[in-house]
Design a protein around this motif. Structure first.
Motif, short mmCIF file in Angstrom:
data_model
loop_
_atom_site.label_atom_id
_atom_site.label_comp_id
_atom_site.label_asym_id
_atom_site.label_seq_id
_atom_site.Cartn_x
_atom_site.Cartn_y
_atom_site.Cartn_z
N THR A 1 0.84 -1.19 0.00
CA THR A 1 0.00 0.00 0.00
C THR A 1 0.88 1.24 0.00
O THR A 1 2.01 1.22 0.46
CB THR A 1 -0.92 0.05 1.23
N VAL A 2 0.31 2.33 -0.52
CA VAL A 2 1.02 3.60 -0.60
C VAL A 2 0.12 4.65 0.01
O VAL A 2 -1.10 4.61 -0.17
CB VAL A 2 1.29 3.92 -2.10
N ASN A 3 0.70 5.57 0.76
CA ASN A 3 -0.12 6.67 1.32
C ASN A 3 -0.63 7.57 0.21
O ASN A 3 0.11 7.93 -0.69
CB ASN A 3 0.72 7.52 2.26
N ARG A 4 -1.90 7.93 0.31
CA ARG A 4 -2.44 8.89 -0.64
C ARG A 4 -2.80 10.16 0.11
O ARG A 4 -3.82 10.21 0.80
CB ARG A 4 -3.69 8.32 -1.31
N PRO A 5 -1.95 11.18 -0.01
CA PRO A 5 -2.25 12.43 0.71
C PRO A 5 -3.57 13.01 0.20
O PRO A 5 -3.90 12.86 -0.97
CB PRO A 5 -1.08 13.33 0.35
N ALA A 6 -4.28 13.65 1.11
CA ALA A 6 -5.59 14.20 0.77
C ALA A 6 -5.49 15.14 -0.43
O ALA A 6 -4.55 15.92 -0.55
CB ALA A 6 -6.16 14.96 1.97
N GLY A 7 -6.45 15.02 -1.34
CA GLY A 7 -6.50 15.95 -2.46
C GLY A 7 -5.61 15.61 -3.64
O GLY A 7 -5.67 16.26 -4.67
N ARG A 8 -4.77 14.58 -3.49
CA ARG A 8 -3.87 14.23 -4.59
C ARG A 8 -4.56 13.29 -5.58
O ARG A 8 -5.29 12.40 -5.17
CB ARG A 8 -2.63 13.49 -4.05
N THR B 1 0.01 10.92 -6.67
CA THR B 1 0.37 9.99 -5.60
C THR B 1 1.46 9.03 -6.07
O THR B 1 2.46 8.80 -5.38
CB THR B 1 -0.88 9.20 -5.15
N ALA B 2 1.25 8.48 -7.27
CA ALA B 2 2.19 7.50 -7.82
C ALA B 2 3.57 8.11 -8.01
O ALA B 2 4.58 7.58 -7.52
CB ALA B 2 1.66 6.97 -9.15
N VAL B 3 3.61 9.22 -8.73
CA VAL B 3 4.91 9.81 -9.08
C VAL B 3 5.64 10.27 -7.84
O VAL B 3 6.84 10.04 -7.67
CB VAL B 3 4.72 10.95 -10.11
N ARG B 4 4.89 10.90 -6.92
CA ARG B 4 5.50 11.38 -5.68
C ARG B 4 6.08 10.21 -4.86
O ARG B 4 7.20 10.28 -4.36
CB ARG B 4 4.44 12.14 -4.88
N ALA B 5 5.31 9.12 -4.74
CA ALA B 5 5.76 7.97 -3.95
C ALA B 5 7.02 7.35 -4.58
O ALA B 5 7.97 7.00 -3.87
CB ALA B 5 4.67 6.92 -3.84
N MET B 6 7.02 7.24 -5.90
CA MET B 6 8.18 6.64 -6.57
C MET B 6 9.40 7.54 -6.43
O MET B 6 10.51 7.07 -6.19
CB MET B 6 7.87 6.38 -8.04
N GLU B 7 9.17 8.86 -6.57
CA GLU B 7 10.30 9.79 -6.43
C GLU B 7 10.90 9.72 -5.04
O GLU B 7 12.12 9.70 -4.88
CB GLU B 7 9.83 11.23 -6.70
N SER B 8 10.04 9.66 -4.04
CA SER B 8 10.59 9.66 -2.69
C SER B 8 11.34 8.35 -2.42
O SER B 8 12.15 8.28 -1.51
CB SER B 8 9.52 9.93 -1.64
N ALA B 9 11.06 7.32 -3.21
CA ALA B 9 11.82 6.07 -3.07
C ALA B 9 13.03 6.05 -4.00
O ALA B 9 13.75 5.05 -4.07
CB ALA B 9 10.92 4.88 -3.36
N ASN C 1 -10.85 0.64 -2.63
CA ASN C 1 -11.35 0.73 -1.25
C ASN C 1 -10.64 1.79 -0.42
O ASN C 1 -10.12 1.49 0.65
CB ASN C 1 -11.20 -0.61 -0.54
N LEU C 2 -10.55 2.99 -0.88
CA LEU C 2 -9.95 4.10 -0.14
C LEU C 2 -8.44 3.98 0.05
O LEU C 2 -7.83 4.80 0.74
CB LEU C 2 -10.61 4.28 1.24
N SER C 3 -7.83 2.95 -0.51
CA SER C 3 -6.37 2.83 -0.42
C SER C 3 -5.78 2.90 -1.82
O SER C 3 -6.49 2.75 -2.81
CB SER C 3 -5.97 1.48 0.18
N VAL C 4 -4.47 3.13 -1.86
CA VAL C 4 -3.77 3.00 -3.14
C VAL C 4 -2.79 1.83 -2.99
O VAL C 4 -2.00 1.78 -2.05
CB VAL C 4 -3.02 4.29 -3.52
#
Ligand SMILES: [Zn+2]
Length: 489
Positions: A330-337, A342-350, A392-395
């Protein structure tokens, strides 16, 4: 895989190492009375135990059965009180892991796996396993091994891992199966056996539970095709004649005390009746190359023939022999994103840079499928095909990773696995149940083969059934013998 917010990775082992190196002293070993080089103080042992206990709980989870946890804890504490180090902050827990093992952290943190419980026959055998692990702590084997292991840069490789670099691939099976890292030398094993006998008999248990338990674990080792999942004997190597050698100590202990408690087999069987056996659906189940998670309501098909390993916070499938794998987490999805952000930000931070990508619908779910570049420790340059899927509300992220020069060959396989992500219907989710331990009374003419076959789906091999019931594989059950069996969900 559990429903956990993706926590940052922990660097506790590094920190622990830093303070390990800060003191070397000579001290008397509390269990053996020998003077020896001590790499850490008792305070350091406790600190390392406490810190890593959090990792163990987070990565493996505790088995959700209060009565059974309480039972194990009560026995463990009684053994610890009979040891030379009664004042350590002792903790005894059952971790929710199907492998057959037991392990200790410095400072008095002791764990047995859910998987070892049904292979024990009575309380004295359980006391034997716990007493053996107490011995590894009191004689400081755990702290010595911890120093050596972390010195080699291994340590506790548990945790929520997106960046696979923190988990060397060579040890994938070991770390995701979630079991142990601390391997002991043969002398340490013999000593822990002896100390286990000492503590068990002082605590009032029949010390012959120890050779009996060792015999069962030895039979298991002979009977299993070692799939790289670490079990008791891979982390506790068996010296020659181990059972014989501990029997002599048992004989001596038996002459000194009349301790005979813990031999009521039926009492133990009642306590473990209904125990989950194998995968626990709470964390998802692996059936062939398919991963199903009834709570998270999802199913994924990994490529045929890959090794699928269900960790506490992720699922990793690996192509045998090469560094190509797929991670589900699972990946955090910040509100409003948006899903793309969400995808690009999560991959970049990794540490992965997007080179291509676009929106997609995967089995009715909104997704973003992209290609990324980056590098991984131990692999070098890699390409990643990742689908971030809203469900279901998750990514959920399905990331296929391959060395850059081998990526083209793998892309179709990775993409089709990403595209297999699908929601489970309520009906499908409800039909997934764990296998459980049940009790059965053998009838005239029963054999392991017929009993194993009666369950219909071959959950247990006849040899495993024999060993689970304290028999050698060539023996047959006696009529009216009370047996542990495993029934399908
Ligand atoms: Zn051991």
């Amino acid at each position: 895989m559990k429903r956990v917010p993706d926590a940052g990775m922990r660097m506790s082992t590094r920190l622990a190492l830093v303070f390990l190196l800060s003191s070397v002293a000579c001290a008397t070993n509390p269990a053996t009375g020998r003077r020896e080089l001590s790499l850490m103080s008792e305070q350091q042992e406790i600190a390392i135990g406490r810190q890593n206990d959090l990792e163990v709980r987070r990565a493996m989870g505790l088995y959700d059965d209060h009565a059974l946890q309480e039972y194990v804890s009560t026995i463990g504490l009684r053994l610890a009180q009979a040891s030379e180090r009664p004042n350590l902050p002792w903790h005894f827990s059952i971790v929710d892991v199907p492998a057959i093992n037991a392990f200790a952290l410095p400072g008095g943190y002791i764990y047995i796996t859910r998987g070892i419980v049904p292979f024990l026959e009575n309380e004295s055998q359980l006391a034997g396993v716990l007493g053996h692990e107490v011995g590894h702590v009191t004689a400081r084997h755990a702290s010595q091994q911890y120093s050596r292991t972390t010195g080699a840069g291994i340590g506790l490789l548990l945790g929520s891992i997106f960046v696979p670099a923190v988990r060397p691939f060579g040890q994938l099976a070991e770390s995701t199966a979630g079991v142990l890292f601390l391997k002991y030398g043969r002398d340490d094993e013999l000593q822990a056996d002896q100390l286990g006998v000492r503590y068990a008999s002082r605590g009032g248990w029949d010390p012959s539970g120890i050779p009996a338990m060792l015999t069962t674990l030895g039979r298991l080792d002979e009977a299993t095709d070692n799939k790289g999942v670490p079990n008791w004997l891979s982390t506790h190597p068996a010296p020659e004649n181990r059972v014989e050698r501990v029997r002599a100590t048992v004989q001596q202990a038996s002459n000194e005390t009349a301790a005979r408690a813990g031999t009521d087999r039926n009492d133990y069987l009642r306590r473990i009746d209904g125990l989950v056996y194998g995968d626990n659906p709470e964390q998802g189940v692996v059936r062939a190359n398919r991963f199903l998670h009834p709570k998270l309501r999802l199913a994924v098909d990994f490529p045929d023939g890959w090794d699928v390993s269900n960790g506490q916070s992720d699922v990793v499938a690996k192509q045998p022999g090469v560094n190509v794998f797929i991670i589900l987490q699972t990946v955090n999805r910040p509100a409003g994103r948006t899903i793309e952000e969400t995808a690009v930000r999560a991959m970049e931070s990794a540490g992965f840079r997007a080179v291509a990508g676009g929106p997609a619908i995967i089995n009715g779910l909104d997704a973003f499928v992209g290609t990324y570049e980056g590098s991984l420790q131990g692999v070098g340059r890699v390409r990643v095909r990742a689908g971030h899927i809203a469900h279901n509300l998750s990514v959920f992220m399905m990331a296929g990773i391959a060395p850059a020069d081998a990526y083209d060959r793998s892309e179709t396989t990775l993409t089709s696995s990403i595209r297999s992500f699908r929601p489970l219907t309520a009906g499908e989710a409800e039909s997934i149940h764990p296998n459980r331990i049940d009790l059965y009374t053998a009838r005239e003419g029963d054999g392991w083969q017929s009993i194993a076959g009666r369950q219909g789906n071959g959950i247990l091999k006849p040899t495993t059934l024999a060993i689970m019931n304290g028999h050698a594989v060539h023996e047959q059950p006696r009529p009216r013998e009370r047996l542990k069996i495993v029934v399908g969900g």
